[in-house]
Structure formats: structure tokens, C-alpha cells
Design an enzyme around this catalytic site. Structure first.
Site, short mmCIF file in Angstrom:
data_model
loop_
_atom_site.label_atom_id
_atom_site.label_comp_id
_atom_site.label_asym_id
_atom_site.label_seq_id
_atom_site.Cartn_x
_atom_site.Cartn_y
_atom_site.Cartn_z
N ASP A 1 -0.25 22.65 -10.67
CA ASP A 1 0.09 21.45 -9.89
C ASP A 1 0.29 21.79 -8.42
OD1 ASP A 1 -0.04 20.05 -12.24
OD2 ASP A 1 2.08 19.50 -12.30
N HIS B 1 -4.36 18.63 -13.59
CA HIS B 1 -4.45 17.18 -13.87
C HIS B 1 -5.78 16.59 -13.43
CE1 HIS B 1 -0.18 16.30 -14.92
NE2 HIS B 1 0.07 17.36 -14.16
N HIS C 1 5.71 22.89 -5.39
CA HIS C 1 5.84 21.87 -6.46
C HIS C 1 7.08 22.24 -7.29
CE1 HIS C 1 4.60 19.01 -9.52
NE2 HIS C 1 4.64 19.96 -10.43
N HIS D 1 7.33 22.81 -15.86
CA HIS D 1 7.32 21.40 -16.27
C HIS D 1 6.78 21.22 -17.69
CE1 HIS D 1 7.47 19.83 -11.86
NE2 HIS D 1 8.66 20.13 -12.33
N HIS E 1 3.87 26.75 -14.35
CA HIS E 1 5.24 26.39 -13.95
C HIS E 1 5.95 25.72 -15.11
CE1 HIS E 1 2.97 22.69 -13.20
NE2 HIS E 1 4.09 22.01 -13.03
N ASP F 1 5.00 19.02 -19.09
CA ASP F 1 3.60 18.64 -19.30
C ASP F 1 2.65 19.84 -19.13
OD1 ASP F 1 4.23 18.32 -16.45
OD2 ASP F 1 2.21 17.53 -16.24
N HIS F 2 3.22 21.03 -18.89
CA HIS F 2 2.41 22.26 -18.85
C HIS F 2 2.84 23.27 -19.91
CE1 HIS F 2 0.42 21.17 -15.00
NE2 HIS F 2 1.46 20.33 -15.01
FE FE Z 1 1.97 18.48 -14.16
ZN ZN Z 2 4.29 19.86 -12.66
#
Ligand code: FE
Ligand code: ZN
Length: 256
Positions: free
Chosen positions: A134, A172, A115, A59, A57, A61-62
Site C-alpha cells: 500500500d 489493491h 502508510h 493491516h 505491512h 486486509d494484507h
Molecule cells: Fe490495504
Molecule cells: Zn494497508
């Protein structure tokens, strides 16, 4: 032909990138790219070259490492077509209809919105492994940012329908915090209590708590257990539909 091996690379504070390497073809695939430096270090320590990235996805942090890894390795990057406008580094947008392979093995795209609206998971039947980003966490699930509770619950049900022995790799390391919440809503679950001890030992030793499995999540993850009599009794929701019990659990977890 030896099966590809899977390596978890810790990134940022608590993210994971999963690297899959196929000795038969020399290809290496990354599931999500939170950060370039640790991924490059893990690759060069093994003499691997990155051929593909699959993104779950949009975001940051990915996806934060995508551009640098693409510049360095010239790898291709596939991710949810629905979110392609938010990810300029994608070279291919995918949906559930996409036919993907890694080292000759089928990679199935499972659309798991909630998410984010375009979130996808990747399932590789040959490896009996699913990469859930996530959406599904060990003992937890992602926060619902773009979808609604019913959508997220339906996505989790799709993942829960995979074979019990499917290894689950998530985005995570949230397992310890998730374990505390799970124990607060279903302390009478003995499989859960035993698992929490195991998780505490692993984290104390600095080891990842992943992968988990679909079977273990179905037995212990409260977000896959809205049918549990004990959870329902604790929430005072004996007769509510499963998705409403799920929604209440998600609200309680947000406040925990
Ligand atoms: Fe994440
Ligand atoms: Zn995420």
C-alpha cells in the site's frame, strides 16, 4: 532455468495477493495474504504448495489469511520487524539488512514507511519486479496513516529510483479511481490520457490493471510528479519543494 511465474489472485473487495511459483524448485511464494480461501483455490488449481508468505505491512486486509495458510501449508511468514508485535503469525521479522531469497534469487527488502511505520516493499532484481503493498499504487499512493508526508514521499522516491522497466505489483485494484484523480490534476499529460483509456478498457473487460512499471508511473502518476509544471501551476505551488506539492496532492486525493 525457467524464471518463476507470477499470478495475481483477487481477494476481498479490491485486494491482490501475488503468487510466485518456481518450477525449478517447486516453491511458491505469496506476497501478502488478504484472505485464505481464494489463495488456496488458486494454489490447488495449479497443484502448487505454499512455501513462504512475505507481508508488506500489518493491516488486516494484507494479513487476514496468514494463520489459516500457515496451519494448512506449514509455510513460513516474513514481514516487517518493526510491526512484528502486531503480527503474531510472523516467523521472521525483516529489515533492509535482511538477506532473503526465493528459489535461489535475491529478494531485496526496501523499507517504505508512511502508510504504516514499518511498511516494506519487496524487490526481486532477477524478475525485474517490485511488490509495493500500500505504498505505490498504479497512478496513486497509499494513505498516510502512521507516517508523515515527507516520510511517504521519501519512500516513493526510493521506489521511483528502481529501473524503469521494473514491473510494479501493488496491493489493491484502485487504478480507475486513481486515474480520475490524476486526470483532474494533470489533464494535459498525453501519456496519462492514453493510459486512462487503456485502464478503462481493462476494467470493462474485468482484467487487472497490474502490473504497471516504474517508468510508466514516473510518466503518469501525479504522486511521482510533484516537479510537473502543469501540476504546480494547477495547485498554485510553482516554487514549493517537491514534498510539499506531494503533501498537497495527497490531501486533495483524500477529499476527492
Ligand atoms: Fe490495504
Ligand atoms: Zn494497508
Amino acid at each position: 532455468m525457467p524464471s518463476p511465474s507470477i499470478v495475481l489472485v483477487p481477494c476481498l473487495t479490491d485486494n491482490y495477493c501475488a503468487l510466485l511459483h518456481a518450477p525449478s524448485t517447486g516453491e511458491t511464494l505469496a506476497i501478502d495474504a488478504p484472505q485464505a480461501a481464494p489463495i488456496k483455490a488458486a494454489m490447488s488449481a495449479r497443484g502448487w504448495r505454499l512455501s513462504d508468505i512475505l507481508v508488506t505491512h500489518h493491516h488486516n486486509d494484507h494479513t487476514g489469511g496468514c494463520q489459516e495458510l500457515k496451519d494448512f501449508y506449514g509455510c513460513s511468514i516474513a514481514g516487517p520487524d518493526v510491526e512484528s508485535e502486531r503480527m503474531p503469525t510472523l516467523t521472521r521479522g525483516v529489515t533492509e539488512a535482511s538477506k532473503l531469497t526465493f528459489a535461489g534469487h535475491e529478494v531485496r527488502v526496501i523499507e517504505t514507511p508512511g502508510h504504516t511505520l514499518g511498511h516494506v516493499s519487496y524487490y526481486i532484481p532477477h524478475l525485474a519486479a517490485v511488490f509495493t503493498g500500500d505504498t505505490l499504487f498504479a497512478l496513486g499512493c497509499g494513505r498516510i496513516f502512521e507516517g508523515d508526508a515527507a516520510t511517504m514521499f521519501a519512500s516513493l522516491q526510493k521506489l521511483a529510483a528502481l529501473p524503469d522497466d521494473t514491473a510494479v505489483y501493488c496491493g489493491h485494484e484502485y487504478t480507475l479511481a486513481n486515474a480520475r484523480f490524476a486526470m483532474s490534476v494533470e489533464p494535459e499529460n498525453r501519456t496519462l490520457a492514453a493510459r486512462v483509456k487503456d485502464i478503462e478498457a481493462k476494467r470493462a473487460a474485468g482484467e487487472p490493471t497490474l502490473p504497471t512499471s516504474i517508468g510508466l508511473e514516473k510518466a503518469t502518476n501525479p504522486f511521482l510528479r510533484p516537479h510537473s509544471t502543469a501540476i504546480r501551476a494547477r495547485l498554485g505551488m510553482a516554487f514549493a519543494p517537491d514534498w510539499q506539492v506531494f503533501a498537497r496532492l495527497r490531501e486533495l486525493k483524500n477529499k476527492a
